[in-house]
Design a protein around this motif. Structure first.
Motif, PDB file in Angstrom:
ATOM      1  N   VAL A   1      12.873  38.205  10.736  1.00 49.20           N
ATOM      2  CA  VAL A   1      13.146  38.705  11.993  1.00 49.20           C
ATOM      3  C   VAL A   1      11.787  39.219  12.707  1.00 49.20           C
ATOM      4  CG1 VAL A   1      14.276  40.756  13.415  1.00 49.20           C
ATOM      5  CG2 VAL A   1      15.601  39.557  11.476  1.00 49.20           C
ATOM      6  N   GLY A   2      11.625  38.923  13.897  1.00 54.62           N
ATOM      7  CA  GLY A   2      10.207  39.233  14.591  1.00 54.62           C
ATOM      8  C   GLY A   2       9.215  38.035  14.535  1.00 54.62           C
TER       9      GLY A   2
ATOM     10  N   VAL B   1       4.030  39.238  13.701  1.00 56.79           N
ATOM     11  CA  VAL B   1       5.442  39.328  13.331  1.00 56.79           C
ATOM     12  C   VAL B   1       5.924  41.119  13.834  1.00 56.79           C
ATOM     13  CG1 VAL B   1       7.168  39.830  11.490  1.00 56.79           C
ATOM     14  CG2 VAL B   1       5.277  38.134  11.466  1.00 56.79           C
ATOM     15  N   LEU B   2       6.978  40.835  14.715  1.00 58.48           N
ATOM     16  CA  LEU B   2       7.340  42.099  15.304  1.00 58.48           C
ATOM     17  C   LEU B   2       8.359  42.872  14.452  1.00 58.48           C
ATOM     18  CD1 LEU B   2       7.090  43.258  18.238  1.00 58.48           C
ATOM     19  CD2 LEU B   2       9.197  42.181  19.119  1.00 58.48           C
ATOM     20  N   SER B   3       8.206  44.045  14.494  1.00 58.34           N
ATOM     21  CA  SER B   3       9.056  44.930  13.511  1.00 58.34           C
ATOM     22  C   SER B   3      10.535  45.089  14.149  1.00 58.34           C
ATOM     23  CB  SER B   3       8.343  46.420  13.405  1.00 58.34           C
ATOM     24  OG  SER B   3       8.731  47.095  14.620  1.00 58.34           O
TER      25      SER B   3
ATOM     26  N   THR C   1       6.738  44.839  26.392  1.00 59.19           N
ATOM     27  CA  THR C   1       6.284  46.373  26.331  1.00 59.19           C
ATOM     28  C   THR C   1       6.337  46.839  24.879  1.00 59.19           C
ATOM     29  OG1 THR C   1       8.060  46.672  28.331  1.00 59.19           O
ATOM     30  CG2 THR C   1       7.575  48.708  27.056  1.00 59.19           C
ATOM     31  N   VAL C   2       6.816  45.935  24.002  1.00 58.15           N
ATOM     32  CA  VAL C   2       6.858  46.535  22.463  1.00 58.15           C
ATOM     33  C   VAL C   2       5.869  45.879  21.897  1.00 58.15           C
ATOM     34  CG1 VAL C   2       9.115  47.587  22.377  1.00 58.15           C
ATOM     35  CG2 VAL C   2       8.844  45.308  21.876  1.00 58.15           C
ATOM     36  N   MET C   3       5.175  44.910  22.409  1.00 64.39           N
ATOM     37  CA  MET C   3       4.284  43.958  21.824  1.00 64.39           C
ATOM     38  C   MET C   3       2.908  44.317  22.076  1.00 64.39           C
ATOM     39  SD  MET C   3       6.121  40.187  21.922  1.00 64.39           S
ATOM     40  CE  MET C   3       5.155  39.414  20.646  1.00 64.39           C
TER      41      MET C   3
ATOM     42  N   LEU D   1      15.026  37.108  17.000  1.00 61.34           N
ATOM     43  CA  LEU D   1      15.637  38.323  17.162  1.00 61.34           C
ATOM     44  C   LEU D   1      16.533  38.763  15.902  1.00 61.34           C
ATOM     45  CD1 LEU D   1      16.265  38.876  20.913  1.00 61.34           C
ATOM     46  CD2 LEU D   1      14.212  39.271  19.683  1.00 61.34           C
ATOM     47  N   ALA D   2      17.245  37.630  15.348  1.00 55.83           N
ATOM     48  CA  ALA D   2      18.271  38.042  14.271  1.00 55.83           C
ATOM     49  C   ALA D   2      18.531  36.881  13.309  1.00 55.83           C
ATOM     50  CB  ALA D   2      19.709  38.211  15.063  1.00 55.83           C
TER      51      ALA D   2
END
Length: 142
Positions: free
Chosen positions: A34-35, A78-80, A104-106, A54-55
């Motif tokens: 994931v990520g 790798v996104l948390s 926004t979150v990266m 995403l999943a």
């Protein structure tokens, strides 16, 4: 046992701003999490398109045809899971699109880092060269 991933593809249009399910090939099971940033075949032409996992889930019985993930983007962030949950919250609560919420979150520039580098090459032919010269001459007369 087959594994599947829900992926958001980076196409730059809101028409494809949704999760797409892809099969994780056996040789990539250990690499994809994931990520992860991946390349997937997308659209009718199966163009190699970047996406973000995403999943991950075990089975998907109700899908008629599922494409395989091509490869993992090497060297990509790798996104948390917390960041993905925050992005999903923005999509659900504020009607944001996935690309904006994930941007926004990266880290800055991360979305651009997974886009494939594409170069276009053009060759001038005699027919094209003479057409360009004619149109320039017509514009100069008026």
């Amino acid at each position: 046992m087959k594994r599947f991933a829900d992926i958001v593809v980076s196409t730059g249009t809101r028409m494809t701003d949704m999760r797409f399910t892809y099969r994780i090939p056996d040789q990539l099971v250990d690499e994809i999490q994931v990520g992860s940033s991946v390349y997937v075949p997308f659209g009718r032409g199966n163009r190699k398109t970047p996406g973000l996992v995403l999943a991950i889930h075990e089975h998907q019985d109700d899908l008629p045809e599922v494409k395989d993930i091509d490869s993992v983007v090497t060297g990509a962030e790798v996104l948390s899971e917390e960041s993905i949950l925050l992005a999903q919250f923005m999509v659900d609560e504020y009607l944001a699109d996935y690309t904006s919420a994930l941007a926004t979150v990266m880290a800055p520039g991360s979305l651009n880092a997974i886009k494939p580098l594409m170069r276009s090459y053009y060759q001038v032919t005699e027919a094209g060269l003479s057409a360009e010269l004619r149109s320039t001459a017509i514009r100069q007369k008026t």
